[in-house]
Design a protein around this motif. Sequence first.
Motif, PDB file in Angstrom:
ATOM      1  N   LYS A 129       0.825  -1.212   0.000  1.00  0.00           N
ATOM      2  CA  LYS A 129       0.000   0.000   0.000  1.00  0.00           C
ATOM      3  C   LYS A 129       0.857   1.258   0.000  1.00  0.00           C
ATOM      4  O   LYS A 129       0.556   2.228  -0.694  1.00  0.00           O
ATOM      5  N   GLN A 142      -0.149   5.708   9.833  1.00  0.00           N
ATOM      6  CA  GLN A 142      -1.387   6.128   9.159  1.00  0.00           C
ATOM      7  C   GLN A 142      -1.947   5.008   8.285  1.00  0.00           C
ATOM      8  O   GLN A 142      -3.165   4.782   8.261  1.00  0.00           O
ATOM      9  N   THR A 143      -1.071   4.308   7.577  1.00  0.00           N
ATOM     10  CA  THR A 143      -1.518   3.200   6.728  1.00  0.00           C
ATOM     11  C   THR A 143      -2.110   2.085   7.576  1.00  0.00           C
ATOM     12  O   THR A 143      -3.159   1.511   7.237  1.00  0.00           O
ATOM     13  N   THR A 145      -3.455   2.336  10.579  1.00  0.00           N
ATOM     14  CA  THR A 145      -4.721   2.817  11.144  1.00  0.00           C
ATOM     15  C   THR A 145      -5.843   2.763  10.128  1.00  0.00           C
ATOM     16  O   THR A 145      -6.970   2.344  10.430  1.00  0.00           O
ATOM     17  N   GLU A 146      -5.535   3.169   8.894  1.00  0.00           N
ATOM     18  CA  GLU A 146      -6.547   3.194   7.835  1.00  0.00           C
ATOM     19  C   GLU A 146      -7.044   1.776   7.513  1.00  0.00           C
ATOM     20  O   GLU A 146      -8.250   1.552   7.367  1.00  0.00           O
ATOM     21  N   LYS A 149      -9.144   0.496  10.489  1.00  0.00           N
ATOM     22  CA  LYS A 149     -10.413   1.219  10.584  1.00  0.00           C
ATOM     23  C   LYS A 149     -11.421   0.698   9.562  1.00  0.00           C
ATOM     24  O   LYS A 149     -12.610   0.546   9.860  1.00  0.00           O
ATOM     25  N   ASN A 150     -10.959   0.430   8.339  1.00  0.00           N
ATOM     26  CA  ASN A 150     -11.863   0.022   7.263  1.00  0.00           C
ATOM     27  C   ASN A 150     -12.116  -1.481   7.190  1.00  0.00           C
ATOM     28  O   ASN A 150     -13.185  -1.907   6.731  1.00  0.00           O
ATOM     29  N   ASP A 229     -11.932   0.934   1.447  1.00  0.00           N
ATOM     30  CA  ASP A 229     -13.252   1.535   1.659  1.00  0.00           C
ATOM     31  C   ASP A 229     -14.128   1.528   0.400  1.00  0.00           C
ATOM     32  O   ASP A 229     -15.113   2.252   0.316  1.00  0.00           O
TER      33      ASP A 229
END
Length: 287
Positions: A129, A142-143, A145-146, A149-150, A229
């Motif tokens: 990613k 950040q990657t 977490t993203e 989260k999704n 997402d």
Amino acid sequence: MVGVLANLGAAGGAAVITVTFIHPIDTVKTRMQVSGTKGARNYSELGLIGTISTVGREEGIGAFWKGIPAAWMREASYTSFRLGLYKPLKVAFGADKPDSPFIMKFLAGGASGGLGSIVGNPFDILKTKMMAAEGAGVGLVQTTTEIYKNSGILGFYRGIDANILRAIVNNGTKMACYDTSKNAIKKYVGLKEGVALQGAASFVAGFFMTCTVAPFDICRTRLMNQPADKPKIYKTIFDTFFKIAYNEGPLALWKGFIPMWARIAPTTTLQLLLFEQFTKLLGIKAV
């Protein structure tokens, strides 16, 4: 057990050093492999030189090392297992003799690669990613977490089927070809144990690895790089194989072949050279 742990440590150390130098080639290969997917620039039309030039001009030299923290973690886990467990599994499979059947060496290498891919899959997701992200890109935290989260924890195991199959083919080919070609070069060329023999055997293994693993590699990259997402384009490795071949032509399964070969050949050579040297210092036989 001490020997196995020493093997794992030597393999991980060799892999982390190697990936630091080889990572820019991996980034270029990944950009070319995700070409043609929704929202991604078609780097395949630019070619190898055009991709390098475009990424360097638009994103800076540092872009070639996007995802390097995840790559370090991936190598410290995945490669530790796939290299470090090869010898113990080779003994378990009864393939530890110079004249042992190639298929048994392949199975030992495939088994160690498959186990390693399960451990390293989350870091593979993160690395893919981060390398594929154009522009400023995003960091490791950040990657992570993203994705969580999704998709939750399962998001880190997206493409696990493709990754395991790729690892089995990759490591089976790599270790079996390295082992077999090393013995053949000793016998027919007369090279003695040392850097020259290890380098020659590694180069042979690297070529055959690229030929066999390229289709699995592009399917894994496409599966792992899907937006978390949005609706999924690819569902399984077999679905990915079919859609790439049908929509882009069968040769698209070898998209990014040149940068992949340019990455695999030196990676295999340097990785195995360092691995053998580290295990020699520790007083154990690597392969």
